[in-house]
Scaffold this active site. Structure first.
Site, PDB file in Angstrom:
ATOM      1  CG  ASP A   1      -2.352   0.265   1.359  1.00 17.43           C
ATOM      2  OD1 ASP A   1      -2.488   0.792  -0.081  1.00 17.43           O
ATOM      3  OD2 ASP A   1      -3.319   0.002   1.352  1.00 17.43           O
TER       4      ASP A   1
ATOM      5  CG  ASP B   1      -9.875   1.043  -0.560  1.00 22.35           C
ATOM      6  OD1 ASP B   1      -8.908   1.133  -1.874  1.00 22.35           O
ATOM      7  OD2 ASP B   1      -9.702   0.767   0.923  1.00 22.35           O
TER       8      ASP B   1
HETATM    9  C1  GLA Z   1      -6.167   0.936   1.079  1.00 20.36           C
HETATM   10  C2  GLA Z   1      -6.609  -0.213   0.087  1.00 20.36           C
HETATM   11  C3  GLA Z   1      -7.301  -1.052   0.349  1.00 20.36           C
HETATM   12  C4  GLA Z   1      -6.845  -1.743   2.049  1.00 20.36           C
HETATM   13  C5  GLA Z   1      -6.508  -1.064   3.035  1.00 20.36           C
HETATM   14  C6  GLA Z   1      -5.865  -1.493   4.372  1.00 20.36           C
HETATM   15  O1  GLA Z   1      -7.133   1.540   1.634  1.00 20.36           O
HETATM   16  O2  GLA Z   1      -6.561   0.573  -0.809  1.00 20.36           O
HETATM   17  O3  GLA Z   1      -7.507  -1.863   0.123  1.00 20.36           O
HETATM   18  O4  GLA Z   1      -5.717  -2.800   1.692  1.00 20.36           O
HETATM   19  O5  GLA Z   1      -5.680  -0.179   2.677  1.00 20.36           O
HETATM   20  O6  GLA Z   1      -5.545  -0.527   5.538  1.00 20.36           O
END
Ligand code: GLA
Length: 413
Positions: free
Chosen positions: A156, A214
């Protein structure tokens, strides 16, 4: 100020040109990891931090018993919030309450089922949920993951500087370290498409990169004004990205929300109440056409028949996993009606007939010449699993509101 902005743009352009030059020079040296889009299950959307070793084992068992593994889903990925901390030597360890037997024995269990194991980290000091990230510990973490037997890393970008150069630089260094230690590790870049990772992800040897924020468990998310996406906003962000996908390097429009029905912890944040079965079918069809990584996240221990049927539709999975590795492009849009086409290795096309209208069903027409077909074609419906017939100039289909019908079309022998 204006001058500065102009300079920043030029700098980005310069880096991107360098990436392209590098890409051409280095394209012979790609490794052979993830030649088709990765398929598996990931913990975040449904469980967030409610993960532990028993759950992971149950999911592994369910992947085998439900037929998911046989259908091709092989990566079991734990997302954020598995971490315990770092010991006195800086070695990362899992939360001892959630994973009392340690990570190695859990990975061994997952491997014993014929599956592969994925883990989550971040390229900065902290992960998005505030756990220890890998920045400054890249070699140590890559070694630890390799010792545990990890096959897939999702990395990430929370808490990392916003500029393009830092993103490329950090990911490039980490990927090189990972590849030196374990060449066949799948490496998933997750900076949400903010710095156009499709322009440089392949060059630095990433296998997939998120293209969007997301995904929420909803058809459209704009009304919640949360910055996140529903299936349709995510789809719109894929337009034009098809030229950057290919074997070993994929655009990742985020997880499959199929089967969540509004129960996902993060997937349903900001009021996303879930989708209808038709809408879940539409996500599956579109993600198959997009050659997207297929990471389910519903509770596969208790799937209803629709969820199982959708996730394991063999004919769609063949389209997604086609070895040519082409991503569908949007070849037609007229208001709420769209056509998406994916060329396949046997010379056929998979075509999605999408009706985005909220209420009305519609007749959607494909001009076969637009795909280069001059002779009669045979069209097979990949949801109904039957040949619809032979067509000469065009194919017209009735498409329900929010439905995407998928045909596989090939020249009649
Ligand atoms: C971000 C990513 C998600 C997930 C969260 C975890 O938002 O985009 O897919 O991995 O972090 O904290």
């Amino acid at each position: 100020m204006l001058q500065l902005q102009k300079y920043q743009h030029m700098k980005h352009l310069f880096i991107i040109i360098l990436c392209f030059v590098g890409l051409i020079v280095n394209s012979q040296n790609r490794n052979d990891v993830s030649l088709t889009p990765p398929m598996g299950w990931i913990s975040w959307n449904l469980f967030e931090g409610n993960i532990n070793e028993n759950l992971v084992k149950e999911i592994a068992d369910a992947m085998v018993n439900s037929g998911m593994k046989e259908a091709g889903y092989k990566y079991l990925i734990i997302d954020d919030l598995w971490h315990g901390g770092r010991d006195g030597n800086g070695n990362i360890f899992p939360d001892p309450e959630k994973f009392p037997s340690g990570m190695k024995s859990l990975v061994d269990y997952v491997h014993s089922k014929g599956l592969k194991f994925g883990i989550y980290t971040d390229i900065a000091e902290k992960t998005c949920a505030g756990m220890p990230g890998s920045f400054g510990y890249e070699i140590q973490d890559a070694k630890t993951y390799a010792e545990w037997g990890v096959d897939y890393i999702k990395c990430d970008y929370c808490y990392a500087p916003g500029d393009l150069w830092t993103a490329i630089d950090r990911y490039k260094k980490f990927i090189k370290i990972v590849r030196d230690i374990k060449p066949d590790m799948v490496f998933a870049i997750c900076e949400w498409g903010q710095r156009s990772p499709w322009l440089w992800g392949k060059e630095i040897d990433g296998n997939l990169w998120r293209t969007t924020w997301d995904l929420r468990d909803t058809w459209e998310h704009h009304k919640y004004n949360s910055g996140h996406n529903g299936i349709m906003e995510t789809l719109d962000r894929q337009v034009g990205l098809e030229r950057f996908a290919g074997p070993g390097h994929w655009n990742d429009p985020d997880m499959l929300v199929i089967g969540l029905y509004g129960k996902g912890k993060s997937a349903s944040a900001n009021g996303a109440a879930g989708c209808s079965v038709t809408e879940y079918e539409t996500q599956m069809g579109l993600w198959s056409l997009l050659a997207a990584p297929l990471l389910a996240c519903c509770d596969i221990r208790n799937m209803d028949e629709d969820t199982k049927r959708i996730l394991t539709n063999k004919e769609l999975l063949e389209v997604n996993q086609d070895k040519l590795g082409k991503q569908a492009g949007r070849i037609w849009k007229d208001g709420v009606i769209e056509l998406w086409a994916k060329p396949l290795s046997d010379g056929s096309f998979a075509v999605g007939f999408l009706n985005r209208d909220d209420d009305k069903n519609s007749e959607v027409s494909l001009d076969l010449k637009s795909l280069g077909f001059e002779k009669p074609v045979e069209a097979r419906d990949l949801w109904k699993h039957k040949v619809l017939g032979v067509f000469n100039d065009s194919i017209k289909l009735n498409v329900l509101s929010h439905e995407c019908r998928i045909l596989r079309i090939k020249e009649k022998d």
